[in-house]
Design an enzyme around this catalytic site. Structure first.
Site, PDB file in Angstrom:
ATOM      1  N   GLY A 182       0.821  -1.211   0.000  1.00  0.00           N
ATOM      2  CA  GLY A 182       0.000   0.000   0.000  1.00  0.00           C
ATOM      3  C   GLY A 182       0.845   1.246   0.000  1.00  0.00           C
ATOM      4  O   GLY A 182       2.043   1.186   0.260  1.00  0.00           O
ATOM      5  N   PRO A 183       0.216   2.372  -0.287  1.00  0.00           N
ATOM      6  CA  PRO A 183       0.961   3.632  -0.336  1.00  0.00           C
ATOM      7  C   PRO A 183       1.520   3.992   1.044  1.00  0.00           C
ATOM      8  O   PRO A 183       1.052   3.457   2.052  1.00  0.00           O
ATOM      9  CB  PRO A 183      -0.094   4.661  -0.752  1.00  0.00           C
ATOM     10  CG  PRO A 183      -1.329   3.930  -1.042  1.00  0.00           C
ATOM     11  CD  PRO A 183      -1.208   2.553  -0.549  1.00  0.00           C
ATOM     12  N   GLY A 185       2.259   5.702   4.549  1.00  0.00           N
ATOM     13  CA  GLY A 185       1.433   6.398   5.528  1.00  0.00           C
ATOM     14  C   GLY A 185       0.053   5.828   5.725  1.00  0.00           C
ATOM     15  O   GLY A 185      -0.785   6.417   6.404  1.00  0.00           O
ATOM     16  N   THR A 186      -0.229   4.640   5.153  1.00  0.00           N
ATOM     17  CA  THR A 186      -1.567   4.078   5.306  1.00  0.00           C
ATOM     18  C   THR A 186      -1.670   3.203   6.555  1.00  0.00           C
ATOM     19  O   THR A 186      -2.722   2.626   6.806  1.00  0.00           O
ATOM     20  CB  THR A 186      -1.968   3.250   4.081  1.00  0.00           C
ATOM     21  OG1 THR A 186      -0.853   2.472   3.680  1.00  0.00           O
ATOM     22  CG2 THR A 186      -2.399   4.126   2.946  1.00  0.00           C
ATOM     23  N   GLY A 187      -0.587   3.078   7.288  1.00  0.00           N
ATOM     24  CA  GLY A 187      -0.674   2.360   8.557  1.00  0.00           C
ATOM     25  C   GLY A 187      -0.126   0.947   8.517  1.00  0.00           C
ATOM     26  O   GLY A 187      -0.511   0.118   9.345  1.00  0.00           O
ATOM     27  N   HIS A 403     -13.880   7.610 -16.229  1.00  0.00           N
ATOM     28  CA  HIS A 403     -12.934   6.608 -16.733  1.00  0.00           C
ATOM     29  C   HIS A 403     -13.047   5.311 -15.909  1.00  0.00           C
ATOM     30  O   HIS A 403     -13.195   4.222 -16.464  1.00  0.00           O
ATOM     31  CB  HIS A 403     -11.519   7.198 -16.643  1.00  0.00           C
ATOM     32  CG  HIS A 403     -10.457   6.323 -17.206  1.00  0.00           C
ATOM     33  ND1 HIS A 403      -9.841   6.580 -18.400  1.00  0.00           N
ATOM     34  CD2 HIS A 403      -9.882   5.198 -16.726  1.00  0.00           C
ATOM     35  CE1 HIS A 403      -8.950   5.643 -18.647  1.00  0.00           C
ATOM     36  NE2 HIS A 403      -8.944   4.793 -17.639  1.00  0.00           N
ATOM     37  N   GLU A 404     -13.029   5.478 -14.602  1.00  0.00           N
ATOM     38  CA  GLU A 404     -13.049   4.279 -13.742  1.00  0.00           C
ATOM     39  C   GLU A 404     -14.416   3.590 -13.785  1.00  0.00           C
ATOM     40  O   GLU A 404     -14.493   2.366 -13.759  1.00  0.00           O
ATOM     41  CB  GLU A 404     -12.685   4.645 -12.298  1.00  0.00           C
ATOM     42  CG  GLU A 404     -11.280   5.210 -12.124  1.00  0.00           C
ATOM     43  CD  GLU A 404     -10.193   4.394 -12.783  1.00  0.00           C
ATOM     44  OE1 GLU A 404     -10.372   3.158 -12.940  1.00  0.00           O
ATOM     45  OE2 GLU A 404      -9.164   4.971 -13.184  1.00  0.00           O
ATOM     46  N   HIS A 407     -14.501   1.311 -16.732  1.00  0.00           N
ATOM     47  CA  HIS A 407     -13.881   0.003 -16.458  1.00  0.00           C
ATOM     48  C   HIS A 407     -14.824  -0.882 -15.632  1.00  0.00           C
ATOM     49  O   HIS A 407     -15.045  -2.049 -15.939  1.00  0.00           O
ATOM     50  CB  HIS A 407     -12.597   0.189 -15.642  1.00  0.00           C
ATOM     51  CG  HIS A 407     -11.429   0.681 -16.448  1.00  0.00           C
ATOM     52  ND1 HIS A 407     -10.979   0.048 -17.565  1.00  0.00           N
ATOM     53  CD2 HIS A 407     -10.595   1.742 -16.255  1.00  0.00           C
ATOM     54  CE1 HIS A 407      -9.915   0.693 -18.044  1.00  0.00           C
ATOM     55  NE2 HIS A 407      -9.678   1.738 -17.265  1.00  0.00           N
TER      56      HIS A 407
HETATM   57  P1  ADP Z   1       3.240   3.136   6.669  1.00  0.00           P
HETATM   58  O1  ADP Z   1       4.022   2.112   7.406  1.00  0.00           O
HETATM   59  O2  ADP Z   1       2.094   2.550   5.897  1.00  0.00           O
HETATM   60  O3  ADP Z   1       4.042   4.060   5.837  1.00  0.00           O
HETATM   61  P2  ADP Z   1       2.727   4.108   9.296  1.00  0.00           P
HETATM   62  O4  ADP Z   1       2.125   2.899   9.897  1.00  0.00           O
HETATM   63  O5  ADP Z   1       4.146   4.360   9.602  1.00  0.00           O
HETATM   64  O6  ADP Z   1       2.529   4.077   7.730  1.00  0.00           O
HETATM   65  O7  ADP Z   1       1.835   5.360   9.686  1.00  0.00           O
HETATM   66  C1  ADP Z   1       2.386   6.527  10.247  1.00  0.00           C
HETATM   67  C2  ADP Z   1       1.455   7.113  11.277  1.00  0.00           C
HETATM   68  O8  ADP Z   1       0.248   7.530  10.683  1.00  0.00           O
HETATM   69  C3  ADP Z   1       1.067   6.136  12.342  1.00  0.00           C
HETATM   70  O9  ADP Z   1       1.979   6.124  13.376  1.00  0.00           O
HETATM   71  C4  ADP Z   1      -0.305   6.656  12.784  1.00  0.00           C
HETATM   72  O10 ADP Z   1      -0.163   7.685  13.723  1.00  0.00           O
HETATM   73  C5  ADP Z   1      -0.854   7.257  11.529  1.00  0.00           C
HETATM   74  N1  ADP Z   1      -1.735   6.296  10.847  1.00  0.00           N
HETATM   75  C6  ADP Z   1      -1.549   5.772   9.618  1.00  0.00           C
HETATM   76  N2  ADP Z   1      -2.557   4.949   9.282  1.00  0.00           N
HETATM   77  C7  ADP Z   1      -3.400   4.926  10.313  1.00  0.00           C
HETATM   78  C8  ADP Z   1      -4.640   4.243  10.568  1.00  0.00           C
HETATM   79  N3  ADP Z   1      -5.177   3.420   9.666  1.00  0.00           N
HETATM   80  N4  ADP Z   1      -5.252   4.446  11.755  1.00  0.00           N
HETATM   81  C9  ADP Z   1      -4.706   5.278  12.665  1.00  0.00           C
HETATM   82  N5  ADP Z   1      -3.553   5.947  12.481  1.00  0.00           N
HETATM   83  C10 ADP Z   1      -2.897   5.796  11.329  1.00  0.00           C
END
Ligand code: ADP
Length: 602
Positions: A182-183, A185-187, A403-404, A407
């Site tokens: 995944g991209p 910052g998605t957790g 577009h989407e 599809h």
């Molecule tokens: P990745 O590893 O996907 O790049 P991270 O897990 O390091 O992203 O996310 C960085 C921060 O962003 C986390 O520490 C959290 O504070 C916040 N964050 C990202 N996704 C979520 C989520 N789904 N729920 C709650 N906080 C999130």
């Protein structure tokens, strides 16, 4: 009152210096007898003069100046000669000494540097401070929001770790590796830590780029070290971030790959194969470039589970905001649902950042609660540096939506196509715009057999984005957004004609399989194994297949313009439509005319 002249007032503590007399003036003064004595410095070719009135002066003289000597002698002015060779000797000694000292200092620094490097080279494997158990406060599943699907799939891993007996009792093998795609910052990291937190097991984490260093063999040794430490603490989780830094296809590229990276990857694979089944160590890895990973990483027994972590949709964003608002005082007027709809394309990390920025602004303004004004300012600050802009630009958004939807709609209408999983406006990892994702057909996957109808359906689906743009915006408004689709279409058509015998050229394979072991192969391949004329016929067939597919897609979409408009409205509103809901919407619309027809018939 006029002040007295300053020169008269100045006390004469020091013998006054005469303004520099000229050489001829000096000779004149000598003859006049106004000079008390002279001191000659031959090395500096200078004479210090002391006048009878106490003044002093310096005058430059000629080398070996006989006139001066004689005049002084004649007029009986005492003349001393200063031996300043000692002065210059001392000066040159000091200068040389300084030079030697500098050289020694430089040499010392160099030696120290190389000793450090040598130490690092010899002791690399042993003391890596980064390979350490993560002892930060544990994270739980409730801290992760908005990515419910990924969370559900990973909940099972927690059970593996907590009560492995449940699986081993029935002979099930616990998976060794899970790949989170995944991209940024998605957790993904957060999820991995939450698994460790939920199961109450140690968590080891490392970014794959940290494995690869200057010295060949360092990466491999770090991998060994990491696994050794983890095995000693089993059950536990190992998390490797950005695995694509070491896990890229080996041997890719002209001129060979990066030896160090390959060795590191080989070591990683060896370690994964080496630990016994059910040893309690589960490896999680994250990437946003699954396409570049080496196929060997995905084999059974390695990262055979793959979980997609997408950007959160509107509801997901609201949940994430709620999680991060738990620890922050929000003003009662703040409506998180509103903020979720104002932040399309934001990842979890962006949302956390938004609340944090707002909290900082609130503190700076000395307010007690985070209010809408602070959030608005924070949003402005953050979006300046973000690439989420296309999603907020509504004309562009609408185009992407059509577009989407094209599809997705054709996927649903084509009987031979895969099933729609979801269609979304949120950008895919590493891409722009949205995407329509299908679930691969299990039967095709298992048998490995692909029918002509299936490939034709894939062509129609792939061209449906372009078809939708054509139907809605007209031929001059189509965009290059379909470039990726066209690329896929080109490849499928070529394979259909040249390898599978799916065209009117008959059952002949004009090309053989090219396993892309390394990308330079196309360069090195010799002449095409068919005549120029056949080549032209192949091209014509490829074009014909593609055009037929585009016509088919247009034919499916054109009569459903109203449905497309409706679906686009829903997609823009909700950002994501799941497969089941999409099918229900299409079904409801298609049933309408049927019902009318049935009524007419009755
Ligand atoms: P990745 O590893 O996907 O790049 P991270 O897990 O390091 O992203 O996310 C960085 C921060 O962003 C986390 O520490 C959290 O504070 C916040 N964050 C990202 N996704 C979520 C989520 N789904 N729920 C709650 N906080 C999130």
């Amino acid at each position: 009152m006029a002040s007295p002249p300053r020169t008269a007032e100045r006390p004469s503590l020091w013998p006054q210096r005469k303004p520099q007399p000229s050489y001829s003036q000096l000779l004149k003064d000598l003859r006049r007898g106004s000079i008390e004595d002279l001191e000659l410095s031959p090395a500096r070719r200078e004479v210090s003069v002391r006048y009878k009135d106490g003044q002093r002066a310096q005058v430059s003289v000629f080398n070996n100046d006989q006139v001066l000597l004689r005049t002084a002698q004649q007029h009986r002015v005492p003349l001393t000669v200063r031996d300043d060779s000692r002065d210059s000797a001392t000066a040159s000694l000091v200068a040389n000494g300084l030079l030697v000292l500098l050289l020694l200092l430089g040499l010392g620094l160099l030696l120290k540097r190389s000793a450090q490097v040598a130490n690092k080279a010899l002791g690399f494997g042993r003391s890596q401070p980064r390979v350490q158990e993560d002892t930060a406060a544990p994270v739980h599943f409730e801290d992760v929001a908005g990515i419910a699907e990924a969370k559900d799939e990973l909940a099972e891993v927690v059970t593996f770790l907590k009560s492995p007996e449940r699986y081993t009792a029935v002979g099930a093998k616990i998976p060794k590796g899970v790949l989170l795609v995944g991209p940024p910052g998605t957790g993904k990291t957060l999820l991995a830590r939450a698994i460790a937190g939920e199961a109450g097991v140690p968590f080891f984490s490392m970014a794959a780029s940290e494995f690869v260093e200057l010295f060949v063999g360092v990466g491999a040794s770090r991998v060994r070290d990491l696994f050794r430490k983890a095995k000693a603490k089993a059950p536990c989780i190992i998390f490797i971030d950005e695995i694509d830094a070491v896990g890229r296809q080996r041997g890719a590229g002209i001129g060979g790959g990066n030896d160090e990276r390959e060795q590191t990857l080989n070591q990683l694979l060896t370690e994964m194969d080496g630990f016994e089944d059910n040893s309690g160590v589960i490896l999680l890895a994250a990437t946003n470039r699954p396409d570049v990973l080496d196929a060997a990483l995905m084999r059974p027994g390695r990262f055979d589970r793959r979980i997609t972590v997408d950007l959160p949709d509107r509801r997901g964003r609201e949940e994430i905001l709620a999680v991060h608002a738990r620890t922050r005082p929000l003003a009662p007027s703040v409506n998180l649902a509103d903020w979720a709809s104002r932040t399309p394309g934001f990842s979890g990390a962006d949302l956390a950042n938004l609340l944090n920025e707002a909290a900082i602004l609130t503190a700076r303004r000395q307010h007690q609660q985070i209010d809408d004004a602070a959030l608005t300012d924070a949003l402005e600050r953050i979006t300046m540096g973000l690439s989420a802009a296309p999603l907020q630009d509504s004309a562009k958004k609408r185009l992407i939506a059509y577009h989407e939807i094209g599809h997705a709609l054709v996927t649903t209408l084509e009987p031979a196509a895969d099933q729609l999983d979801k269609v979304t406006l949120l950008p895919r990892a590493g891409g722009v715009g949205g995407f329509a994702r299908t679930l691969p057909d299990e039967e095709v996957l298992d048998s490995g057999l692909i029918t002509r109808a299936f490939l034709k359906a894939r062509l129609v689906v792939a061209l449906a984005g372009r078809a939708a743009e054509l139907v809605v915006f007209g031929p001059s408004e189509v965009t290059q957004g379909a470039a990726g689709d066209l690329d896929l279409v080109g490849r499928i058509c070529r394979e259909m004609v040249t390898r599978y015998g799916f065209s009117s050229l008959g059952p002949v394979a004009f090309e053989s399989e090219t396993g892309e072991v390394f990308l330079g192969r196309d360069w090195l391949r010799g002449e095409a194994p068919y005549s120029e004329q056949t080549g032209r016929r192949i091209d014509a067939q490829v074009r014909q297949l593609a055009s037929a597919a585009l016509d088919q897609a247009v034919a499916l979409l054109e009569p459903r313009r109203v449905l497309m408009d409706q679906l686009v409205e829903v997609l823009i509103q909700d950002e994501t439509i799941e497969g089941d809901r999409f099918r229900a919407l299409v079904e409801a619309h298609e049933a309408g005319p049927r019902r009318q027809l049935a009524a007419v018939g009755a």
